[in-house]
Design a protein around this motif. Sequence first.
Motif, PDB file in Angstrom:
ATOM      1  N   VAL A  85       0.863  -1.181   0.000  1.00 36.28           N
ATOM      2  CA  VAL A  85       0.000   0.000   0.000  1.00 36.28           C
ATOM      3  C   VAL A  85       0.904   1.237   0.000  1.00 36.28           C
ATOM      4  CG1 VAL A  85      -1.820   1.262   1.203  1.00 36.28           C
ATOM      5  CG2 VAL A  85      -1.826  -1.253   1.221  1.00 36.28           C
ATOM      6  N   LEU A  86       0.767   2.050  -1.036  1.00 36.17           N
ATOM      7  CA  LEU A  86       1.615   3.229  -1.197  1.00 36.17           C
ATOM      8  C   LEU A  86       1.004   4.486  -0.599  1.00 36.17           C
ATOM      9  CD1 LEU A  86       2.667   2.669  -4.925  1.00 36.17           C
ATOM     10  CD2 LEU A  86       3.970   2.084  -2.856  1.00 36.17           C
ATOM     11  N   ASP A  87      -0.325   4.595  -0.667  1.00 34.81           N
ATOM     12  CA  ASP A  87      -0.973   5.826  -0.222  1.00 34.81           C
ATOM     13  C   ASP A  87      -2.429   5.536   0.110  1.00 34.81           C
ATOM     14  OD1 ASP A  87      -0.784   8.645   0.257  1.00 34.81           O
ATOM     15  OD2 ASP A  87      -1.917   9.000  -1.575  1.00 34.81           O
ATOM     16  N   GLY A  88      -2.969   6.316   1.022  1.00 35.03           N
ATOM     17  CA  GLY A  88      -4.376   6.210   1.361  1.00 35.03           C
ATOM     18  C   GLY A  88      -4.666   5.091   2.342  1.00 35.03           C
ATOM     19  N   SER A  89      -5.925   4.687   2.339  1.00 34.00           N
ATOM     20  CA  SER A  89      -6.362   3.643   3.255  1.00 34.00           C
ATOM     21  C   SER A  89      -7.554   2.937   2.633  1.00 34.00           C
ATOM     22  CB  SER A  89      -6.763   4.246   4.602  1.00 34.00           C
ATOM     23  OG  SER A  89      -7.885   5.101   4.427  1.00 34.00           O
ATOM     24  N   GLY A  90      -7.960   1.854   3.284  1.00 34.98           N
ATOM     25  CA  GLY A  90      -9.116   1.129   2.792  1.00 34.98           C
ATOM     26  C   GLY A  90      -9.265  -0.192   3.506  1.00 34.98           C
ATOM     27  N   LEU A  91      -9.994  -1.088   2.871  1.00 28.93           N
ATOM     28  CA  LEU A  91     -10.228  -2.414   3.420  1.00 28.93           C
ATOM     29  C   LEU A  91      -9.923  -3.467   2.372  1.00 28.93           C
ATOM     30  CD1 LEU A  91     -13.671  -1.961   5.219  1.00 28.93           C
ATOM     31  CD2 LEU A  91     -11.416  -2.167   6.296  1.00 28.93           C
ATOM     32  N   LEU A  92      -9.285  -4.537   2.822  1.00 24.69           N
ATOM     33  CA  LEU A  92      -9.105  -5.724   2.015  1.00 24.69           C
ATOM     34  C   LEU A  92     -10.119  -6.739   2.521  1.00 24.69           C
ATOM     35  CD1 LEU A  92      -7.600  -7.637   0.052  1.00 24.69           C
ATOM     36  CD2 LEU A  92      -6.048  -8.158   1.950  1.00 24.69           C
ATOM     37  N   GLY A  93     -11.066  -7.105   1.700  1.00 27.47           N
ATOM     38  CA  GLY A  93     -12.046  -8.118   2.079  1.00 27.47           C
ATOM     39  C   GLY A  93     -11.465  -9.497   1.818  1.00 27.47           C
ATOM     40  N   THR A  94     -11.539 -10.378   2.806  1.00 27.27           N
ATOM     41  CA  THR A  94     -11.035 -11.746   2.675  1.00 27.27           C
ATOM     42  C   THR A  94     -12.105 -12.717   3.160  1.00 27.27           C
ATOM     43  OG1 THR A  94     -10.093 -12.051   4.886  1.00 27.27           O
ATOM     44  CG2 THR A  94      -8.729 -10.851   3.270  1.00 27.27           C
ATOM     45  N   ALA A  95     -11.875 -14.001   2.955  1.00 22.83           N
ATOM     46  CA  ALA A  95     -12.798 -15.024   3.440  1.00 22.83           C
ATOM     47  C   ALA A  95     -12.865 -15.018   4.966  1.00 22.83           C
ATOM     48  CB  ALA A  95     -12.371 -16.397   2.928  1.00 22.83           C
ATOM     49  N   GLY A 143       2.012   1.906   3.676  1.00 22.13           N
ATOM     50  CA  GLY A 143       3.139   1.201   4.262  1.00 22.13           C
ATOM     51  C   GLY A 143       2.879  -0.278   4.474  1.00 22.13           C
ATOM     52  N   ASP A 144       1.614  -0.695   4.474  1.00 27.41           N
ATOM     53  CA  ASP A 144       1.310  -2.115   4.664  1.00 27.41           C
ATOM     54  C   ASP A 144       1.855  -2.931   3.500  1.00 27.41           C
ATOM     55  OD1 ASP A 144      -0.039  -1.652   7.033  1.00 27.41           O
ATOM     56  OD2 ASP A 144      -2.030  -1.757   6.135  1.00 27.41           O
ATOM     57  N   LEU A 145       2.435  -4.085   3.835  1.00 30.79           N
ATOM     58  CA  LEU A 145       2.915  -5.039   2.846  1.00 30.79           C
ATOM     59  C   LEU A 145       2.154  -6.332   3.075  1.00 30.79           C
ATOM     60  CD1 LEU A 145       4.968  -5.576   0.566  1.00 30.79           C
ATOM     61  CD2 LEU A 145       6.562  -6.339   2.336  1.00 30.79           C
ATOM     62  N   LEU A 146       1.479  -6.808   2.038  1.00 27.16           N
ATOM     63  CA  LEU A 146       0.589  -7.964   2.163  1.00 27.16           C
ATOM     64  C   LEU A 146       1.025  -9.085   1.246  1.00 27.16           C
ATOM     65  CD1 LEU A 146      -2.487  -5.717   1.628  1.00 27.16           C
ATOM     66  CD2 LEU A 146      -1.916  -6.730   3.821  1.00 27.16           C
ATOM     67  N   TRP A 147       0.807 -10.298   1.698  1.00 25.16           N
ATOM     68  CA  TRP A 147       0.991 -11.476   0.867  1.00 25.16           C
ATOM     69  C   TRP A 147      -0.382 -12.048   0.587  1.00 25.16           C
ATOM     70  CZ3 TRP A 147       0.915 -16.912   2.740  1.00 25.16           C
ATOM     71  CH2 TRP A 147       1.149 -17.814   1.702  1.00 25.16           C
ATOM     72  N   MET A 148      -0.686 -12.229  -0.668  1.00 22.61           N
ATOM     73  CA  MET A 148      -1.954 -12.800  -1.095  1.00 22.61           C
ATOM     74  C   MET A 148      -1.680 -14.180  -1.677  1.00 22.61           C
ATOM     75  SD  MET A 148      -3.967 -10.282  -0.397  1.00 22.61           S
ATOM     76  CE  MET A 148      -5.450 -10.802  -1.193  1.00 22.61           C
ATOM     77  N   PRO A 149      -1.975 -15.244  -0.932  1.00 25.32           N
ATOM     78  CA  PRO A 149      -1.734 -16.580  -1.476  1.00 25.32           C
ATOM     79  C   PRO A 149      -2.598 -16.834  -2.712  1.00 25.32           C
ATOM     80  CG  PRO A 149      -2.181 -16.674   0.886  1.00 25.32           C
ATOM     81  CD  PRO A 149      -2.502 -15.289   0.431  1.00 25.32           C
ATOM     82  N   ARG A 150      -2.097 -17.674  -3.579  1.00 22.05           N
ATOM     83  CA  ARG A 150      -2.834 -18.007  -4.809  1.00 22.05           C
ATOM     84  C   ARG A 150      -4.250 -18.488  -4.490  1.00 22.05           C
ATOM     85  NH1 ARG A 150       1.262 -22.080  -6.998  1.00 22.05           N
ATOM     86  NH2 ARG A 150       2.542 -20.836  -5.652  1.00 22.05           N
ATOM     87  N   HIS A 151      -5.154 -18.152  -5.366  1.00 23.06           N
ATOM     88  CA  HIS A 151      -6.563 -18.580  -5.328  1.00 23.06           C
ATOM     89  C   HIS A 151      -7.383 -18.018  -4.162  1.00 23.06           C
ATOM     90  CE1 HIS A 151      -5.811 -21.380  -8.573  1.00 23.06           C
ATOM     91  NE2 HIS A 151      -4.854 -21.961  -7.878  1.00 23.06           N
ATOM     92  N   THR A 152      -6.857 -17.094  -3.368  1.00 28.56           N
ATOM     93  CA  THR A 152      -7.647 -16.593  -2.242  1.00 28.56           C
ATOM     94  C   THR A 152      -8.688 -15.588  -2.717  1.00 28.56           C
ATOM     95  OG1 THR A 152      -5.974 -14.919  -1.745  1.00 28.56           O
ATOM     96  CG2 THR A 152      -5.856 -16.967  -0.498  1.00 28.56           C
ATOM     97  N   LEU A 153      -9.823 -15.573  -2.023  1.00 35.45           N
ATOM     98  CA  LEU A 153     -10.861 -14.579  -2.305  1.00 35.45           C
ATOM     99  C   LEU A 153     -10.399 -13.241  -1.771  1.00 35.45           C
ATOM    100  CD1 LEU A 153     -14.171 -16.478  -1.469  1.00 35.45           C
ATOM    101  CD2 LEU A 153     -13.285 -15.852  -3.721  1.00 35.45           C
ATOM    102  N   ARG A 154     -10.692 -12.174  -2.516  1.00 37.92           N
ATOM    103  CA  ARG A 154     -10.278 -10.840  -2.106  1.00 37.92           C
ATOM    104  C   ARG A 154     -11.162  -9.781  -2.740  1.00 37.92           C
ATOM    105  NH1 ARG A 154      -4.728 -11.877  -5.132  1.00 37.92           N
ATOM    106  NH2 ARG A 154      -5.113 -13.804  -4.060  1.00 37.92           N
ATOM    107  N   SER A 155     -11.270  -8.667  -2.055  1.00 39.91           N
ATOM    108  CA  SER A 155     -11.906  -7.469  -2.600  1.00 39.91           C
ATOM    109  C   SER A 155     -11.183  -6.279  -1.999  1.00 39.91           C
ATOM    110  CB  SER A 155     -13.402  -7.427  -2.259  1.00 39.91           C
ATOM    111  OG  SER A 155     -13.590  -7.290  -0.865  1.00 39.91           O
ATOM    112  N   PHE A 156     -11.300  -5.132  -2.648  1.00 37.93           N
ATOM    113  CA  PHE A 156     -10.664  -3.911  -2.156  1.00 37.93           C
ATOM    114  C   PHE A 156     -11.698  -2.804  -2.112  1.00 37.93           C
ATOM    115  CE2 PHE A 156      -7.289  -6.391  -4.005  1.00 37.93           C
ATOM    116  CZ  PHE A 156      -6.234  -6.215  -3.147  1.00 37.93           C
ATOM    117  N   THR A 157     -11.670  -2.008  -1.036  1.00 35.07           N
ATOM    118  CA  THR A 157     -12.520  -0.832  -0.912  1.00 35.07           C
ATOM    119  C   THR A 157     -11.647   0.325  -0.441  1.00 35.07           C
ATOM    120  OG1 THR A 157     -14.386  -2.231  -0.282  1.00 35.07           O
ATOM    121  CG2 THR A 157     -14.590   0.136   0.147  1.00 35.07           C
ATOM    122  N   ALA A 158     -11.634   1.403  -1.204  1.00 31.77           N
ATOM    123  CA  ALA A 158     -10.826   2.566  -0.855  1.00 31.77           C
ATOM    124  C   ALA A 158     -11.493   3.369   0.256  1.00 31.77           C
ATOM    125  CB  ALA A 158     -10.621   3.456  -2.081  1.00 31.77           C
TER     126      ALA A 158
END
Length: 137
Positions: free
Chosen positions: A75-85, A94-109
Motif C-alpha cells: 500500500v503506497l498511499d491512502g487507506s481502505g479495506l481488504l475483504g477476505t474469506a 506502508g502495509d505489505l501484504l501477501w496474497m496466497p494463490r486462489h484466495t478470495l479478495r476485494s478492495f474498498t478505498a
Amino acid sequence: MPASHHSTEDPGTPQGPRRLVNTRELIAEPGPATSGAAWRLQEPNRDLDSNIIALPAGDGIETHRGPELDVLIHVLDGSGLLGTADGDLPLSAGDLLWMPRHTLRSFTAGAGGLVYHTVHQRKPGLQLQSRRPDTGR
C-alpha cells in the motif's frame, strides 16, 4: 501520465537495471478520478508483472478469486479495506501484504482513496497451436 515515467529506450535492446518510475512522484500527480492501473511494468522478456492500482475514495474492486499465483501488495498511499474469506483487513500506507494463490479478495478505498503496488510472477500467455488435419493414418 507524463513521459518521464516511461522508458524511452529501444525495447529490442538488452537492458540493465534502471529506474522505472518514482512512486512518490506518481502519487503526487493529480490523476483522473477513475479506478485502474496508474502504471504497469511493460518491459519485454520479463518474469514478473507489476502494477500500481489507484482507487478513488469509496471505489473498489469486487470480490474475486485471485490468480494461480502468489501476489505481494504494498500500500503506497491512502487507506481502505481488504475483504477476505476471514473478514475485512484494514489497509494503510506502508502495509505489505501477501496474497496466497486462489484466495478470495476485494478492495474498498477509504475516504482519501487507495493506491497500491502489486508484484507477481508473470502469468503465462495464451499460446495458440495449429491443428493438423486428421489424415486417417
